[in-house]
Design a protein around this motif. Structure first.
Motif, PDB file in Angstrom:
ATOM      1  N   ARG A 124       0.773  -1.185  -0.011  1.00  0.00           N
ATOM      2  CA  ARG A 124       0.024  -0.021  -0.053  1.00  0.00           C
ATOM      3  C   ARG A 124       0.799   1.304  -0.043  1.00  0.00           C
ATOM      4  O   ARG A 124       0.157   2.319  -0.553  1.00  0.00           O
ATOM      5  CB  ARG A 124      -1.079   0.181   1.274  1.00  0.00           C
ATOM      6  N   VAL A 125       1.959   1.133   0.413  1.00  0.00           N
ATOM      7  CA  VAL A 125       2.807   2.281   0.706  1.00  0.00           C
ATOM      8  C   VAL A 125       4.295   2.267  -0.121  1.00  0.00           C
ATOM      9  O   VAL A 125       5.222   3.139   0.290  1.00  0.00           O
ATOM     10  CB  VAL A 125       3.060   2.824   2.058  1.00  0.00           C
ATOM     11  N   ARG A 126       4.127   1.443  -0.779  1.00  0.00           N
ATOM     12  CA  ARG A 126       5.711   1.204  -1.786  1.00  0.00           C
ATOM     13  C   ARG A 126       5.988   2.302  -2.668  1.00  0.00           C
ATOM     14  O   ARG A 126       5.096   2.765  -3.330  1.00  0.00           O
ATOM     15  CB  ARG A 126       5.833   0.139  -2.527  1.00  0.00           C
ATOM     16  N   LEU A 127       7.214   3.161  -2.469  1.00  0.00           N
ATOM     17  CA  LEU A 127       7.700   4.091  -3.312  1.00  0.00           C
ATOM     18  C   LEU A 127       8.212   3.513  -4.685  1.00  0.00           C
ATOM     19  O   LEU A 127       8.785   2.141  -4.624  1.00  0.00           O
ATOM     20  CB  LEU A 127       8.483   4.677  -2.678  1.00  0.00           C
ATOM     21  N   GLU A 128       8.118   4.011  -5.865  1.00  0.00           N
ATOM     22  CA  GLU A 128       8.802   3.677  -6.994  1.00  0.00           C
ATOM     23  C   GLU A 128       9.863   4.583  -7.463  1.00  0.00           C
ATOM     24  O   GLU A 128       9.594   5.267  -8.600  1.00  0.00           O
ATOM     25  CB  GLU A 128       7.713   3.365  -7.897  1.00  0.00           C
ATOM     26  N   PRO A 129      10.981   4.612  -6.886  1.00  0.00           N
ATOM     27  CA  PRO A 129      11.959   5.729  -7.158  1.00  0.00           C
ATOM     28  C   PRO A 129      12.522   5.057  -8.462  1.00  0.00           C
ATOM     29  O   PRO A 129      12.658   3.926  -8.910  1.00  0.00           O
ATOM     30  CB  PRO A 129      13.076   5.415  -6.065  1.00  0.00           C
TER      31      PRO A 129
END
Length: 446
Positions: free
Chosen positions: A321-326
């Motif tokens: 739900r809170v993963r970043l995609e750098p």
């Protein structure tokens, strides 16, 4: 709209039958819980009845820069007798807290838990408790300012010794923290304002078989705690407010400024919640007692789980739900933690706060802060206004405060999506007071 008027003033607090003169919010320790829901508008008026200026920092919340509560950076001091109203929309659910960002005021009773409920909560629990950990010295014959002066004097005396004498000195030490675990002397360690010989019992009492959620906040100035619940394994569900893929452990280490949410299914009985002051041979405790157990049952504040399987950052994966995609190539910025206790010259990149060179950011860009600990002591590093991903690997856990051990370089990856000026600093109150801080500044912000 959630409205709170908090009066900050001198107060008396009872610790181990001693009446201690200190400071507090509304004469409570911790201050009375503020609870809202993600997306709510929060309005908090601080009425300063202290003999000196103060401020409020909303630790972990990525709110508007003008509300971040750092004097000289985002706001003017709240002078004695004055009021200031903080007004902001809370962006993210989770476990947070607020405290002054002014001198050594955090070393007094100035901290309050802030719980932001999730309108789409995925963690099911029949009972929910907040536990605030703190090391305590104020009013016990010394003050935070006097303790800081003692640390500085002791450091200078160490600097005058031979290497043999220096190495033979007894220091608080922990392999988990890479050596020296802290330098301030705290007679007491508290959970929710209560010492070990007068522990709090979590209220209301849960039923045997209930799933219990425990929200831990480390509000201490100089102490990391190793935490366990006797007779139970813990399921870690959140770090610094953000959910992680659940993981079962016996114990976890929590540095200053960090928060951990855990759940457990409580067995019938009275169980010790133990917070071992890491490397200091002291502890704090509270009691988790089920409703079918009579009061007065003796509880020993021991837990074999303290030496069991403990949580490591590498074990944590951000919840989907809170993963970043750098991107694979964020802009890299190298930062060094510098100084030492002998000169009390703690700083960043060889400069103390006030002489720092701001780190320039451009809105919308991704950054990788590579923070190298070039000192001989661990530091809990806190980033204001953002919750970064730990490392650039997919699913990296999200933290706003991270413990960096001596000789270790830690990567914090984040998107510059909250314009303004934001502090990056050590959350050891004495290291911050000495100058281990700098500012991240978006282009065009004065």
């Amino acid at each position: 709209l959630r409205i709170l008027i908090a009066t900050v003033r001198p107060m008396t607090w009872s610790v181990a039958s001693d009446e201690l003169m200190t400071w507090g919010y509304d004469a409570q320790l911790p201050g009375r819980l503020l609870r809202a829901t993600a997306g709510d508008l929060v309005e908090v008026t601080i009425d300063n009845q202290l003999p000196e200026a103060t401020s409020i920092h909303w630790h972990g919340l990525a709110i508007a820069n003008a509300m971040d509560g750092v004097p000289g950076v985002t706001q003017a001091d709240i002078e004695p007798g004055a009021q200031f109203t903080y007004r902001f929309v809370v962006p993210d659910p989770g476990t947070y807290w607020f405290h002054p960002h002014h001198g050594l005021q955090l070393e007094r009773g100035l901290y309050t838990p802030l719980i932001i409920d999730d309108p789409d909560e995925h963690v099911v629990a029949e009972a929910d408790y907040v536990l605030v950990l703190d090391d305590w010295l104020d009013g016990t014959g010394t003050t935070p300012e006097e303790e800081y002066a003692r640390i500085r004097t002791a450091g200078m005396e160490m600097g005058d010794m031979s290497d043999m004498d220096h190495n033979s000195m007894e220091m608080a030490s922990s392999p988990l923290l890479g050596g020296d675990s802290g330098d301030a002397r705290h007679p007491f360690h508290l959970i929710n304002g209560r010492p070990l010989d007068d522990p709090a019992t979590l209220d209301p009492l849960p039923r045997a078989g209930d799933r219990v959620r425990l929200r831990f906040i480390n509000a201490s100035a100089d102490t990391a705690y190793r935490v366990a619940v006797g007779g139970h394994r813990l399921t870690v569900t959140h770090t610094d407010g953000f959910p992680v893929e659940p993981i079962d452990v016996d114990a976890f280490l929590i540095g200053m400024g960090e928060r951990y949410d855990v759940t457990l299914v409580v067995e019938s009985g009275a169980w010790p919640i133990v917070a071992l002051a890491e490397g200091k041979d002291q502890r704090a405790g509270a009691i988790l007692r089920t409703s079918d157990t009579k009061p007065g049952r003796n509880v020993l504040f021991e837990a074999t789980e303290l030496d069991g399987v403990w949580l490591r950052y590498a074990d944590l994966i951000a919840h989907e739900r809170v993963r970043l995609e750098p991107p694979v190539d964020p802009i890299s910025i190298d930062v060094a933690l510098t100084g030492g206790m002998m000169r009390t010259d703690w700083g960043i990149d060889g400069r103390s706060y006030g002489e720092h060179l701001p780190i320039e950011l451009e809105a919308g860009r991704w950054y990788s802060l590579n923070i190298a600990n070039d000192t001989s002591m661990w530091h809990p590093i806190h980033l204001h206004g953002h919750t970064a991903q730990l490392g650039r690997a997919a699913g990296g856990v999200r933290n706003d405060t991270v413990n960096i051990l001596p000789g270790v370089t830690t990567e914090l990856v984040f998107r510059a999506d909250n314009p303004g000026q934001w502090m990056l600093h050590c959350h050891n109150a004495y290291h911050l007071e000495a100058g281990m801080a700098t500012v991240l500044r978006y282009g065009g912000d004065a």
